[in-house]
Design a protein around this motif. Structure first.
Motif, PDB file in Angstrom:
ATOM      1  N   GLY A   1      -3.449   2.533   0.704  1.00 29.36           N
ATOM      2  CA  GLY A   1      -4.097   1.749  -0.346  1.00 29.36           C
ATOM      3  C   GLY A   1      -3.259   1.755  -1.610  1.00 29.36           C
ATOM      4  O   GLY A   1      -2.187   2.348  -1.669  1.00 29.36           O
TER       5      GLY A   1
ATOM      6  N   ASP B   1       0.836  -1.207   0.000  1.00 26.75           N
ATOM      7  CA  ASP B   1       0.000   0.000   0.000  1.00 26.75           C
ATOM      8  C   ASP B   1       0.868   1.253   0.000  1.00 26.75           C
ATOM      9  O   ASP B   1       1.998   1.260   0.485  1.00 26.75           O
TER      10      ASP B   1
ATOM     11  N   SER C   1      -6.342   3.266  -8.011  1.00 29.18           N
ATOM     12  CA  SER C   1      -7.060   4.544  -8.023  1.00 29.18           C
ATOM     13  C   SER C   1      -7.599   4.842  -6.628  1.00 29.18           C
ATOM     14  O   SER C   1      -7.930   3.943  -5.863  1.00 29.18           O
ATOM     15  N   ILE C   2      -7.692   6.116  -6.310  1.00 25.63           N
ATOM     16  CA  ILE C   2      -8.092   6.545  -4.973  1.00 25.63           C
ATOM     17  C   ILE C   2      -9.612   6.703  -4.918  1.00 25.63           C
ATOM     18  O   ILE C   2     -10.179   7.465  -5.710  1.00 25.63           O
ATOM     19  N   PRO C   3     -10.297   6.001  -3.983  1.00 27.06           N
ATOM     20  CA  PRO C   3     -11.745   6.197  -3.840  1.00 27.06           C
ATOM     21  C   PRO C   3     -12.056   7.655  -3.480  1.00 27.06           C
ATOM     22  O   PRO C   3     -11.280   8.308  -2.768  1.00 27.06           O
ATOM     23  N   ASP C   4     -13.164   8.182  -3.981  1.00 26.10           N
ATOM     24  CA  ASP C   4     -13.523   9.583  -3.750  1.00 26.10           C
ATOM     25  C   ASP C   4     -13.570   9.944  -2.270  1.00 26.10           C
ATOM     26  O   ASP C   4     -13.210  11.060  -1.894  1.00 26.10           O
ATOM     27  N   ASN C   5     -14.036   9.017  -1.411  1.00 24.52           N
ATOM     28  CA  ASN C   5     -14.167   9.331   0.009  1.00 24.52           C
ATOM     29  C   ASN C   5     -12.838   9.196   0.767  1.00 24.52           C
ATOM     30  O   ASN C   5     -12.786   9.394   1.975  1.00 24.52           O
ATOM     31  N   GLU C   6     -11.739   8.879   0.060  1.00 27.46           N
ATOM     32  CA  GLU C   6     -10.407   8.781   0.664  1.00 27.46           C
ATOM     33  C   GLU C   6      -9.404   9.644  -0.103  1.00 27.46           C
ATOM     34  O   GLU C   6      -8.201   9.421  -0.037  1.00 27.46           O
ATOM     35  N   LYS C   7      -9.911  10.644  -0.809  1.00 28.64           N
ATOM     36  CA  LYS C   7      -9.057  11.427  -1.707  1.00 28.64           C
ATOM     37  C   LYS C   7      -9.111  12.913  -1.359  1.00 28.64           C
ATOM     38  O   LYS C   7     -10.163  13.452  -1.017  1.00 28.64           O
TER      39      LYS C   7
ATOM     40  N   ASP D   1      -8.223  16.146  -3.588  1.00 24.21           N
ATOM     41  CA  ASP D   1      -7.938  16.494  -4.979  1.00 24.21           C
ATOM     42  C   ASP D   1      -6.725  17.404  -5.105  1.00 24.21           C
ATOM     43  O   ASP D   1      -6.345  18.110  -4.170  1.00 24.21           O
TER      44      ASP D   1
ATOM     45  N   LYS E   1      -6.049   7.413   3.189  1.00 24.80           N
ATOM     46  CA  LYS E   1      -5.893   6.116   3.856  1.00 24.80           C
ATOM     47  C   LYS E   1      -4.963   5.280   2.997  1.00 24.80           C
ATOM     48  O   LYS E   1      -4.946   5.408   1.783  1.00 24.80           O
TER      49      LYS E   1
ATOM     50  N   ARG F   1      -4.025  10.244  -1.381  1.00 26.96           N
ATOM     51  CA  ARG F   1      -4.961   9.415  -0.628  1.00 26.96           C
ATOM     52  C   ARG F   1      -4.881   9.758   0.853  1.00 26.96           C
ATOM     53  O   ARG F   1      -3.839  10.219   1.326  1.00 26.96           O
TER      54      ARG F   1
END
Length: 191
Positions: free
Chosen positions: A124, A86, A127-133, A135, A122, A120
């Protein structure tokens, strides 16, 4: 140009309010992490041969690659569940800075732009999930100086000149905004 390679055997973090934490001051372990990359810095003054005027230009770029070397579970909002391989959170892969100035006799004007790539929040991969990103953003700053004499300088600065809305973190308790347009100035005294 500089390359860097850091091999942490026991990366330690601290929960500070100043860095977006809760302020508990608790320390936490993030295990083994490798942080590597490259940084390039270029400086140039196209008016270097001119008398009483200069125009320094600076360009800088940093690429950073990170990887956890072990797996672990954490209750800390920053780490979460970490799997070997990660990426480290809260560290942008791409950062760029450009600055241009005009310096003439007693006057200086400085324009600075900085790009901070998405990152990010968290650990991982992919691609970065929207709720862990958080911008990417581009912020421009403008500063001026007038040297009245050897001891007194008058300054005026505008931070986030275009009043961009951007985020800088997700902890604690959701997205945290960056600084809005800020204008300040005053005298600098040197003795």
């Amino acid at each position: 140009m500089v390359g860097f390679y850091n091999d942490y055997s026991n990366l330690l973090g601290s929960d500070l309010a100043a860095t977006g934490g809760t302020g508990s001051l608790d320390q936490f372990n993030a295990g083994e992490v490798i942080v590597k990359g490259i940084e390039v810095l270029m400086n140039y003054d196209p008016l270097s041969s001119a008398k009483n005027i200069s125009m320094p230009i600076t360009l800088g770029y940093t690429f950073t690659d990170t990887e956890f070397q072990n797996s672990f579970g954490s209750d800390n909002d920053i780490w979460g569940t970490v799997s070997e391989g990660d990426e480290l959170p809260y560290l942008s892969k791409h950062q760029f800075n450009a600055a241009a100035s005009i310096e003439f006799n007693k006057f200086e004007v400085h324009l600075n732009g900085r790009f901070n790539g998405a990152f990010r929040t968290k650990a991982g991969t992919g691609s970065i999930p929207d709720n862990e990103k958080v911008d990417s953003n581009i912020i421009l700053d403008l500063g001026t100086k007038y040297r009245y004499n050897d001891h007194i300088t008058i300054t005026a600065n505008a931070m986030n000149l275009l009043n961009e809305t951007y985020a800088v973190a997700r902890v604690p308790a959701g997205l945290r905004p960056g600084m809005p347009l800020g204008v300040f100035g005053g005298p600098e005294l040197r003795y």
